[in-house]
Structure formats: structure tokens, C-alpha cells
Design an enzyme around this catalytic site. Sequence first.
Site, PDB file in Angstrom:
ATOM      1  N   HIS A  40       0.847  -1.185   0.000  1.00 42.16           N
ATOM      2  CA  HIS A  40       0.000   0.000   0.000  1.00 42.16           C
ATOM      3  C   HIS A  40       0.885   1.238   0.000  1.00 42.16           C
ATOM      4  CE1 HIS A  40      -4.108  -1.416   0.164  1.00 42.16           C
ATOM      5  NE2 HIS A  40      -3.787  -2.313   1.087  1.00 42.16           N
TER       6      HIS A  40
ATOM      7  N   ASP B 168       0.656   6.554  -4.466  1.00 39.66           N
ATOM      8  CA  ASP B 168      -0.423   6.156  -5.370  1.00 39.66           C
ATOM      9  C   ASP B 168      -0.659   7.201  -6.452  1.00 39.66           C
ATOM     10  OD1 ASP B 168      -0.772   3.918  -3.840  1.00 39.66           O
ATOM     11  OD2 ASP B 168      -2.781   4.409  -3.139  1.00 39.66           O
TER      12      ASP B 168
END
Length: 372
Positions: free
Chosen positions: A138, A168
Site C-alpha cells: 500500500h 499512489d
Amino acid sequence: MQHALQGLKVLDFSTLLPGPFATLYLADMGAEVTHVESPTRPDLIRLFPPYAHGQATAHLYLNRNKQSVALDLKDPQNIATIKEKISQYDIVVEQFRPGVMQRLGLDYATLAEINPRLIYCSITGYGQTGSYKDKAGHDINYLALSGIAGHSGRTQSGPPPLGIQVADIAGGSLHAVIGILTAVIERHQSGKGQYIDISMTDCAVALNSMAAAAALAGNITQEPESGILNGASFYDYYETQDGRYLSIGSLEPQFMSGLAQLLELPLLLEKGTSLLAEDRVELKHALQEKIKTRSLLEWQQLFSAQDVCVEPVLTLDEALHSDLAQQRHWVAHVPLHEHSTETQAQLTCPIKFSRSAMRYDFIGQALGTGTW
């Protein structure tokens, strides 16, 4: 006004944040994006609260302007249909772990045989090669491995859990857009598409820029609170009397001088450029004491007409409803569907062209209600 990417067609197999954010920008700039989702395992972003108009607000934003198509990719007929249609598309974006699209028969090599002009972008945590390629991760993991977390935060409290997903978005999404549009330009010359391997960790490493340049060429490794821009100098956040914060970035001589005069703090001019740790600590302590003497509103009133690189730390709600937000059009009111008069407030695409318009045709669709 025309849309800059009008005529480009994108087939988007991605979920969650990185891929959908990338294709959101492509769609806002005029590309026709078809978002393929599983009918039985919906994109988890659809399940994240809060909700508006019966759907997750994040999904409604990330899938603006896109056609939602529900296809079971384990069904051979659906794979055949995709292959039949792939010649109509310019770009494929996918976010599965390495090898998944190959097992499905939708990898770049297979689809490029059908459509040699196809540009195919894979976004993963660790890229298509290397020992990490099959690992889950993540944003927090990518920032940890990139070195960013290692020189951020405070020496006593450690790396900060950020309010946004830097790896991200700044890593995966925006680098994917850069790669895709670069490949589109190159295709004008070669007539051929190509494969793009985007690793969010690779791209996060690139965000180190100045610190990495110093480490690699100057052999100077930056630790938390050791550099001018990461907490060692007076360039920092300061708590006000009412528990709010000011950002002070008055590094240049003219700004430093102006701030020293406004705060009646000559120590700033004496020690603002000092490299000695004890001087920096003394100055920062003096600024902390000074800023705590007034409320945020009082400081805003003082600094509003002063050009010294001092600004209030706003809450997100304050930022989205600020004068600057209105002046720079940070928010658009997007129709619920193409023929709706009812709208939903969403962030705009921040890129501003002189001749090309952004489009905000409709919010993200319910699963499988789009056409292709």
C-alpha cells in the site's frame, strides 16, 4: 472549445486509486474511457464511505466521465469480446499483479498482435521485474521503501502518516499519465504502440529529487529534521494561541527581513541563515513563542497583505471553500448523468489550457450501466 484528448479511446481495467485517478485525468481532458469492472467483485472504492446518491463519493469522483461496463474476465466469451473490440482502442490501463493479464489472455503481447498501435500501461506497487514484483503493498509501504518516509517527520515521533496517498497519486497515477501521453506522441512518429511499466515505488523514489541528488552526488544523507526544508531550519509549522497552525517559509532574504520586521524579531535576521544547530533551535523556539501570542485569525489579518511566504494551515473544508478555491476553480458541479440538471460538487482537474476545455459530463456510473 475542443477537448485536448478528444478521439483517444481508453480501456481501463484498474481499480482502487492509482489507475482510476490516471484515467480520470485522461477522461477530463477528453479521452473516451471505458471502465471494465467485475460484476461479482466490485471495485473496493465503491464500498468506501461516505456515500452520496447511493454510491461512494470517491468512486463517483474517480470514475467521472467514464462508461462502466461489468464483465467477468474469467468468462472466455468476455475475453473474446474484448479482443474483438481492442482494435478500436488506443490505450489499455491495468493494475493487476504481474502475470494476471497474461493468464487471462489480455497481456500486451497478445493484444498488440491484434492492435500494433496499442499503448498498454501496467501500474503496480513494485513493477514487473525484481524480487518484490509479486508482493502486496500500500501507499505507506511504497513511501517506506522509497526513502521518503525515512527523512520525513520528527526525530522523536518518526515518519508522519500523511493525509493523502503520495505514492499512489504523485507516483503511480501522474507518472502513468506522463508515460501514456508520451507514448501517444511517439506513436505519431513510429506508428506503433508500446508497453509501459509503472512501479509506484520507482516513481515515489523519483519524488525525492533534491534529497536524492545530495545523497547520490554529494554523499550527504538527509535524516528527519536535518535539512532546511524538512524541519532543521525555521521553515516549519507553528502553533497559534488557539491551537491552529501557521506555515512559515520565509527563506529568501527579502522575505526573512519582512517577517523579522512584522514580528519584531531581530533574532530572525541574526540567525535565520545560521548552519549551527544551537542557533536554529534558539530561533525556532523564539518563533514558537511569538506565534503562540495570537490566534490564527489575528495572524491572518496581519499577514494577509504581506508578501513574506506565511500562510495559515487550513482544514480541507476551509481550503475547498476559500477565495482561492473560487478564483482558481477548484470545484465543479458535475451532472449526475448526461441529461441531469442535478449536480454533485467534485474536484476539478487542475491543468488549465488556453484553447482546450476540460469536460465534466457526469459523475461515476452505477456498476454496469455504461455502454461501449
